[in-house]
Design a protein around this motif. Structure first.
Motif, short mmCIF file in Angstrom:
data_model
loop_
_atom_site.label_atom_id
_atom_site.label_comp_id
_atom_site.label_asym_id
_atom_site.label_seq_id
_atom_site.Cartn_x
_atom_site.Cartn_y
_atom_site.Cartn_z
N GLN A 65 1.09 -1.34 0.24
CA GLN A 65 0.33 -0.29 -0.25
C GLN A 65 0.99 1.48 -0.40
OE1 GLN A 65 -2.90 0.31 3.42
NE2 GLN A 65 -1.48 1.69 3.95
N GLY A 66 0.42 2.37 -0.55
CA GLY A 66 0.69 3.34 -0.67
C GLY A 66 2.31 4.17 -1.57
N GLN A 67 2.42 4.70 -1.76
CA GLN A 67 3.89 4.77 -2.76
C GLN A 67 4.88 5.25 -2.29
OE1 GLN A 67 2.35 8.60 -5.10
NE2 GLN A 67 3.24 7.32 -7.10
N ALA A 68 6.33 5.84 -2.97
CA ALA A 68 7.38 5.02 -2.26
C ALA A 68 8.35 5.67 -3.55
CB ALA A 68 7.84 3.68 -2.43
N LEU A 69 9.14 6.48 -2.72
CA LEU A 69 10.63 7.12 -3.63
C LEU A 69 11.95 6.15 -3.65
CD1 LEU A 69 11.92 8.83 -5.31
CD2 LEU A 69 12.45 10.31 -3.79
N TYR A 70 12.12 5.18 -4.22
CA TYR A 70 13.00 4.00 -3.84
C TYR A 70 14.46 4.35 -4.43
CZ TYR A 70 14.86 -1.20 -4.11
OH TYR A 70 15.94 -2.22 -3.74
N ASP A 72 17.14 2.86 -6.27
CA ASP A 72 18.21 1.32 -6.17
C ASP A 72 20.08 1.98 -6.87
OD1 ASP A 72 18.86 -1.35 -7.32
OD2 ASP A 72 17.90 -1.03 -8.59
N ASN A 73 20.53 2.10 -6.11
CA ASN A 73 21.77 2.33 -6.33
C ASN A 73 22.19 3.54 -6.32
OD1 ASN A 73 23.63 -0.85 -5.37
ND2 ASN A 73 21.80 -1.39 -7.33
N GLY A 74 21.34 4.37 -6.31
CA GLY A 74 21.38 5.44 -6.82
C GLY A 74 20.65 5.92 -7.36
N LYS A 75 19.69 5.03 -8.32
CA LYS A 75 18.70 5.76 -8.80
C LYS A 75 16.88 5.35 -8.33
CE LYS A 75 16.33 3.77 -13.17
NZ LYS A 75 16.64 2.76 -14.89
N GLU A 76 16.61 6.65 -8.25
CA GLU A 76 15.22 6.91 -7.61
C GLU A 76 14.47 6.03 -8.70
OE1 GLU A 76 15.80 10.50 -5.70
OE2 GLU A 76 15.91 10.19 -4.29
N MET A 77 13.01 5.44 -8.16
CA MET A 77 12.13 5.28 -8.67
C MET A 77 10.81 5.69 -8.12
SD MET A 77 13.55 1.86 -9.80
CE MET A 77 14.54 2.02 -10.04
N THR A 78 9.92 5.68 -8.66
CA THR A 78 8.55 5.89 -7.62
C THR A 78 7.87 4.33 -7.90
OG1 THR A 78 8.24 7.71 -7.98
CG2 THR A 78 6.17 6.92 -7.74
N THR A 83 4.37 -3.41 -6.56
CA THR A 83 5.69 -3.62 -6.89
C THR A 83 6.99 -4.31 -6.19
OG1 THR A 83 5.23 -1.28 -8.27
CG2 THR A 83 7.67 -2.43 -7.58
N THR A 84 7.33 -5.01 -6.47
CA THR A 84 8.81 -6.16 -5.99
C THR A 84 10.30 -5.41 -6.68
OG1 THR A 84 7.31 -7.55 -5.83
CG2 THR A 84 9.15 -8.20 -5.94
N THR A 85 10.35 -5.21 -5.50
CA THR A 85 12.18 -4.84 -5.71
C THR A 85 13.16 -5.44 -4.85
OG1 THR A 85 12.59 -4.00 -3.07
CG2 THR A 85 11.48 -2.67 -4.96
N TYR A 86 14.21 -6.46 -5.28
CA TYR A 86 15.36 -6.83 -5.02
C TYR A 86 16.84 -6.38 -5.06
CZ TYR A 86 18.17 -11.10 -4.42
OH TYR A 86 19.37 -12.09 -4.59
N GLY A 92 22.93 -1.46 -2.78
CA GLY A 92 22.74 -1.14 -1.70
C GLY A 92 21.38 -0.61 -2.34
N HIS A 93 20.40 0.42 -1.21
CA HIS A 93 19.16 0.42 -1.77
C HIS A 93 18.56 1.88 -0.23
CE1 HIS A 93 16.75 -3.29 -0.03
NE2 HIS A 93 17.33 -2.82 1.23
N GLY A 94 17.22 1.97 -0.39
CA GLY A 94 16.84 2.98 0.28
C GLY A 94 15.30 3.21 -0.34
N ILE A 95 14.22 3.32 0.51
CA ILE A 95 13.45 3.91 0.09
C ILE A 95 12.37 5.30 1.16
CG2 ILE A 95 11.71 1.98 2.68
CD1 ILE A 95 10.13 1.29 -0.30
#
Length: 115
Positions: A65-70, A72-78, A83-86, A92-95
């Motif tokens: 649920q919701g919306q995230a700014l992810y 992915d190794n310095g590349k940001e995406m919404t 959606t599933t990330t790995y 590295g990653h952050g959210i």
């Protein structure tokens, strides 16, 4: 079949992120096997898990649920629900919850890398 009571933890500025998040560990240590954590994570608006790298393990997020700014190794995406990330070992990653209203909720699975 066991019924496992979840363990709820509040984490402040997780991995250098912003605000307080809730981590609900849905499996206990005895049930995890080769996994380090299986949890439902809730991030309020404006809060985040900071960018961090994985060494010796991997991490998967599945957005419920919701919306995230992810990050992915310095590349940001919404990202949005479904959606599933790995994040593989050595990357590295952050959210962040980038919405102005409503929680970001996702499942997180950390698995030990088998050599």
């Amino acid at each position: 079949m066991a019924i496992i009571k979840s363990n709820v933890v509040k984490a402040e500025k997780k991995a250098g992120g912003k605000g307080t998040i809730t981590i609900e560990k849905v499996l206990g240590e005895n049930e995890l096997g080769c996994n380090e954590m299986f949890a439902k994570v809730t991030i309020p608006p404006g809060c985040s898990i900071g960018y961090h790298e994985h060494h010796g393990n991997t991490e998967t997020y599945h957005i419920l649920q919701g919306q995230a700014l992810y990050n992915d190794n310095g590349k940001e995406m919404t990202l949005s629900a479904g959606t599933t990330t790995y994040c593989p070992d050595g990357e590295g990653h952050g959210i962040e919850n980038c919405a102005t209203e409503g929680d970001l909720v996702f499942m997180a699975l950390i698995t030990t890398t088998i050599q």
